[in-house]
Every structure is written in C-alpha cells, then in structure tokens.
Design a protein around this motif. Structure first.
Motif, PDB file in Angstrom:
ATOM      1  N   VAL A 112      -0.784   6.917  -6.462  1.00  0.00           N
ATOM      2  CA  VAL A 112      -1.899   7.756  -6.534  1.00  0.00           C
ATOM      3  C   VAL A 112      -1.659   9.241  -6.196  1.00  0.00           C
ATOM      4  O   VAL A 112      -2.101  10.245  -6.894  1.00  0.00           O
ATOM      5  CB  VAL A 112      -2.794   7.260  -5.667  1.00  0.00           C
ATOM      6  N   THR A 113      -0.760   9.510  -5.363  1.00  0.00           N
ATOM      7  CA  THR A 113      -0.461  10.755  -5.043  1.00  0.00           C
ATOM      8  C   THR A 113       0.445  11.554  -6.162  1.00  0.00           C
ATOM      9  O   THR A 113       0.087  12.582  -6.479  1.00  0.00           O
ATOM     10  CB  THR A 113       0.653  10.783  -3.817  1.00  0.00           C
ATOM     11  N   ALA A 114       1.366  10.817  -6.826  1.00  0.00           N
ATOM     12  CA  ALA A 114       1.973  11.405  -8.104  1.00  0.00           C
ATOM     13  C   ALA A 114       1.272  11.559  -9.231  1.00  0.00           C
ATOM     14  O   ALA A 114       1.167  12.380  -9.944  1.00  0.00           O
ATOM     15  CB  ALA A 114       3.234  10.238  -8.117  1.00  0.00           C
ATOM     16  N   ALA A 115       0.285  10.600  -9.181  1.00  0.00           N
ATOM     17  CA  ALA A 115      -0.684  10.802 -10.534  1.00  0.00           C
ATOM     18  C   ALA A 115      -1.513  12.178 -10.305  1.00  0.00           C
ATOM     19  O   ALA A 115      -1.721  12.557 -11.340  1.00  0.00           O
ATOM     20  CB  ALA A 115      -1.573   9.415 -10.517  1.00  0.00           C
ATOM     21  N   ARG A 116      -1.972  12.467  -9.319  1.00  0.00           N
ATOM     22  CA  ARG A 116      -2.667  13.484  -8.983  1.00  0.00           C
ATOM     23  C   ARG A 116      -2.131  14.764  -9.298  1.00  0.00           C
ATOM     24  O   ARG A 116      -2.535  15.827  -9.889  1.00  0.00           O
ATOM     25  CB  ARG A 116      -3.218  13.760  -7.449  1.00  0.00           C
ATOM     26  N   LEU A 117      -0.596  14.536  -9.180  1.00  0.00           N
ATOM     27  CA  LEU A 117       0.004  15.932  -9.510  1.00  0.00           C
ATOM     28  C   LEU A 117      -0.014  16.013 -10.996  1.00  0.00           C
ATOM     29  O   LEU A 117       0.404  17.290 -11.761  1.00  0.00           O
ATOM     30  CB  LEU A 117       1.610  15.510  -9.157  1.00  0.00           C
ATOM     31  N   HIS A 118      -0.328  14.914 -11.844  1.00  0.00           N
ATOM     32  CA  HIS A 118      -0.363  15.005 -13.419  1.00  0.00           C
ATOM     33  C   HIS A 118      -2.035  15.184 -13.738  1.00  0.00           C
ATOM     34  O   HIS A 118      -2.231  14.950 -14.892  1.00  0.00           O
ATOM     35  CB  HIS A 118       0.360  13.930 -14.112  1.00  0.00           C
ATOM     36  N   ASP A 119      -2.721  15.300 -12.712  1.00  0.00           N
ATOM     37  CA  ASP A 119      -4.170  15.469 -13.031  1.00  0.00           C
ATOM     38  C   ASP A 119      -4.821  14.137 -13.739  1.00  0.00           C
ATOM     39  O   ASP A 119      -5.469  14.054 -14.492  1.00  0.00           O
ATOM     40  CB  ASP A 119      -4.484  16.591 -14.136  1.00  0.00           C
ATOM     41  N   TYR A 120      -4.286  13.008 -13.198  1.00  0.00           N
ATOM     42  CA  TYR A 120      -4.700  11.885 -13.380  1.00  0.00           C
ATOM     43  C   TYR A 120      -5.234  10.889 -11.983  1.00  0.00           C
ATOM     44  O   TYR A 120      -5.004  11.089 -11.107  1.00  0.00           O
ATOM     45  CB  TYR A 120      -3.456  10.773 -13.866  1.00  0.00           C
ATOM     46  N   MET A 172       0.642  -1.183  -0.097  1.00  0.00           N
ATOM     47  CA  MET A 172       0.030   0.306   0.068  1.00  0.00           C
ATOM     48  C   MET A 172       0.895   1.172  -0.026  1.00  0.00           C
ATOM     49  O   MET A 172       0.269   2.273  -0.504  1.00  0.00           O
ATOM     50  CB  MET A 172      -0.840   0.071   0.947  1.00  0.00           C
ATOM     51  N   ARG A 173       2.001   1.067   0.388  1.00  0.00           N
ATOM     52  CA  ARG A 173       2.948   2.459   0.495  1.00  0.00           C
ATOM     53  C   ARG A 173       3.298   2.518  -1.015  1.00  0.00           C
ATOM     54  O   ARG A 173       3.323   3.905  -1.447  1.00  0.00           O
ATOM     55  CB  ARG A 173       4.244   2.167   1.159  1.00  0.00           C
ATOM     56  N   PHE A 174       3.362   1.623  -1.751  1.00  0.00           N
ATOM     57  CA  PHE A 174       3.684   1.798  -3.328  1.00  0.00           C
ATOM     58  C   PHE A 174       2.319   2.332  -4.143  1.00  0.00           C
ATOM     59  O   PHE A 174       2.335   3.439  -4.642  1.00  0.00           O
ATOM     60  CB  PHE A 174       4.125   0.598  -3.871  1.00  0.00           C
ATOM     61  N   ALA A 175       1.406   1.709  -3.627  1.00  0.00           N
ATOM     62  CA  ALA A 175       0.194   2.186  -4.233  1.00  0.00           C
ATOM     63  C   ALA A 175      -0.325   3.584  -3.827  1.00  0.00           C
ATOM     64  O   ALA A 175      -0.743   4.432  -4.593  1.00  0.00           O
ATOM     65  CB  ALA A 175      -1.215   1.426  -3.971  1.00  0.00           C
ATOM     66  N   VAL A 176      -0.026   4.157  -2.594  1.00  0.00           N
ATOM     67  CA  VAL A 176      -0.675   5.417  -2.174  1.00  0.00           C
ATOM     68  C   VAL A 176       0.326   6.288  -2.957  1.00  0.00           C
ATOM     69  O   VAL A 176       0.184   7.477  -3.437  1.00  0.00           O
ATOM     70  CB  VAL A 176      -0.145   5.697  -0.443  1.00  0.00           C
ATOM     71  N   SER A 177       1.775   6.073  -2.957  1.00  0.00           N
ATOM     72  CA  SER A 177       2.766   7.111  -3.730  1.00  0.00           C
ATOM     73  C   SER A 177       2.167   7.140  -5.295  1.00  0.00           C
ATOM     74  O   SER A 177       2.559   8.085  -5.941  1.00  0.00           O
ATOM     75  CB  SER A 177       4.108   6.402  -3.741  1.00  0.00           C
TER      76      SER A 177
END
Length: 351
Positions: free
Chosen positions: A110-118, A103-108
């Motif tokens: 998701v967090t990075a994807a939102r920075l790209h508006d994804y 889940m640490r990988f999954a959260v990272s």
C-alpha cells in the motif's frame, strides 16, 4: 475479511463536468474553459478522451491548463489513460498464517503504491481463481499482486490466461511467463545450517511451519526446508524437520528434549510458535544459547535479540509494486527476483 475492501485513498465518483468538485480555492475546470474560450464540457472531453475534439481546440485547452496550473482530479487522469489507478492485492488470511507478518507485506505494498498515485484493492486468499477473474472481467484494477504462493498454485494458470499484469510474492514450481519476487528462502535455510555447523553443532532440529502449510505445499516453506536439508547433508550433521503449530510447540520441545539428548542447535521458522518453544525449553532449564538458536523471520515482541535471518517485507513489497508498474506501463520483464538473505549473528549463538 470477506469480499474486497478498498484501502488508502478511494477514487471519487466522477461526472462529466465535475472533475474539480471540492477543490476550494483552486483553479477550476470553469476557469480553464473561460481562459480557452470553450465550454466546460469541452475541457472535460479533452481530459477524459470520451469524445473526439479537434487538435486545434485540444491544444488551446492544454495551453490554458498549463498557463493556469490546473491539476485535474485523479479520476479524470484515470479516464484519460483508460486506467483505474488501482492495483489488487491478494492477502493470505488463514488460521495457519501469522497475520502480523502478512500485514507487513500488505502495508509495504500500500505504501509503495501510493508513491505511484495508486490505491489498493484487497482480496482474500479464499476468493482464489474466481477473485482474479472477477477483477479482470470488471476492470476493477490495472494489475494484481498475489501473496502466499503455493508450489502448484491454482491461480497461476488463471493469471496466464488473463490480460492483467501480475506479480507474485512467492515462487511456484512452474515459473514460465511469470514475474515473481521473494526472499531466497532456500538460501536462508542453508545459511542457518552453515552458521550452526561452523560453530561445531552436529545435532540440529528445524522447527517449521504448521503441518497444514506443508500439506498445501506453500512455496516459501518448501524452499526453506529444501535449503535446510541440502545444507545439512553437505555438512554431515544430524538434522530433522518438525512442523509445529502454536498449540503443539510445548509438545514438540518436550519430545526433542526427551529423544535428542545431544541436541544443541535449533532453527526456528515459525514466528507464532517461537515464544512457546522458548518457554518450553526454559521449563527444562535450557534457554538460548543452550541450545543455540537461529530464527528465520521476524522476532516476536518480548523475545531477546537472537541470531536471525530477517524477512525483508518492506523491500519485497516495494519491488513487487515497482515491477507491476513497469508491466502496466508496457515495459516490464518477466522473471524471478530472489533477495539474498542477511543473517545477523547475536549473542545467543557464539562466534
């Protein structure tokens, strides 16, 4: 978890003239149409690209959009670019997977994807190659990130056959035409051996992942053992591998204490079994630094600070997303990126 779950910000349903629905007190598509002297549907078609609009009209609409500061809904932008603004993430959910680490990988991601508006669409490992084919056939995502990669992974040939950008968090044996990122687990295993050997240890045990992880040839586990064994041979130390599940940790510890009276160093690559191992050694009157212990991976809550090679999940996840975005934009490069392990020495191993 079964099927696919949408996380973060779901994309709204879109109809041709309702891109700005719910945007109270904001510039609306009707305002743009009035300013440009066209119908709202014409503005919608300029935004979506669904119909041919003359260049003169298109420019007039664009000037009005700029003048009014109108920002189209993310759904409109995705239609215009023929993109979903979604990436798929295949997460491992198995009995032998330590879920908090996964889940640490999954959260990272998701967090990075939102920075790209994804947004991120989660798939379970159990969906296998069929899950990847379903994503591609349904145009459900612009790209995919795959975790828990096996050395001979059945998903790799499918990824090569699909017109779908992809990044692997992990490294299979055959890396042709792939983009992969991970910690350099071979170097991590070697670093722990060298650290203990430098302290004078000549009898070391490696407490590894559950047996099933090695049976299915999970890449990170195999590479860690390879680095451990190569470094042990180089340094001439007595070193043995012991696959371990949480319910066998006490048994493994007791057997080591019985059969290895000169054992003085441990390398633990099994977060879920660490507490059980330490308790079993403590029951025999031996706690770090007796034997001196180096841990590969995150330390569970309640464990005192120990010499450790941390798992850079946040950095790996962010890099995977960045690499995938480059592929989606058409200028990504294939290849393998391995992050150098960082060993932090703490008081349980003397220097």
């Amino acid at each position: 978890m079964s099927g696919a779950l949408r996380t973060a910000h779901p994309v709204r349903n879109i109809t041709s003239n309702r891109f700005d629905e719910g945007r109270d007190n904001a510039v609306r598509i009707s305002d743009v149409a009035r300013h440009a002297g066209v119908s709202p549907s014409t503005v919608s078609y300029v935004l979506s690209g669904k119909r041919s609009i003359s260049e003169t009209t298109r420019r007039r609409v664009r000037r009005s959009i700029e003048a009014l500061g109108y920002q189209p809904h993310a759904g409109a932008r995705s239609l215009a670019s023929r993109r979903t603004n979604v990436i798929a993430l295949v997460v491992p959910l198995r009995e032998d997977v330590h879920v908090p680490v996964a889940m640490r990988f999954a959260v990272s991601v998701v967090t990075a994807a939102r920075l790209h508006d994804y947004d991120v669409l989660l798939l379970t490992q159990g969906e296998g190659p069929d899950g990847l084919r379903r994503i591609a056939a349904g145009a459900l995502a612009d790209g995919v990130i795959v975790m828990d990669v096996e050395s001979d992974d059945a998903r790799v040939p499918v990824l090569r056959s699909l017109d779908l950008p992809s990044v692997l968090i992990g490294v299979p044996e055959d890396t042709d035409d792939l983009t992969c990122v991970d910690l350099d687990f071979a170097a991590a295993g070697a670093a722990c051996v060298h650290h203990l050997a430098d302290l004078g240890h000549t009898d070391i045990a490696f407490i590894g992942q559950p047996p099933s992880v090695y049976e299915r040839r999970t890449g990170f586990a195999e590479r860690t053992v390879a680095g451990f064994e190569a470094a042990a041979a180089e340094r001439g130390v007595h070193a043995t591998l012991h696959p371990c599940a949480p319910n066998t940790a006490s048994k493994v510890a007791k057997e080591l204490l019985r059969d290895r009276p000169d054992l003085s160093g441990l390398i633990v690559h099994n977060e879920s079994s660490l507490m059980w191992l330490l308790d079993a050694f403590a029951d025999q009157g031996r706690t770090p630094p007796d034997p001196e212990t180096a841990v590969i991976g995150p330390l569970p809550a309640g464990v005192p600070p120990m010499t450790q090679v941390d798992l850079p999940a946040e950095e790996v996840g962010a890099r995977a997303v960045d690499m995938l975005m480059e592929q989606i934009e058409g200028h990504g490069e294939l290849g393998i990126t391995l992050l150098e392990p960082r060993l932090t020495t703490r008081k349980n191993t003397a220097v």
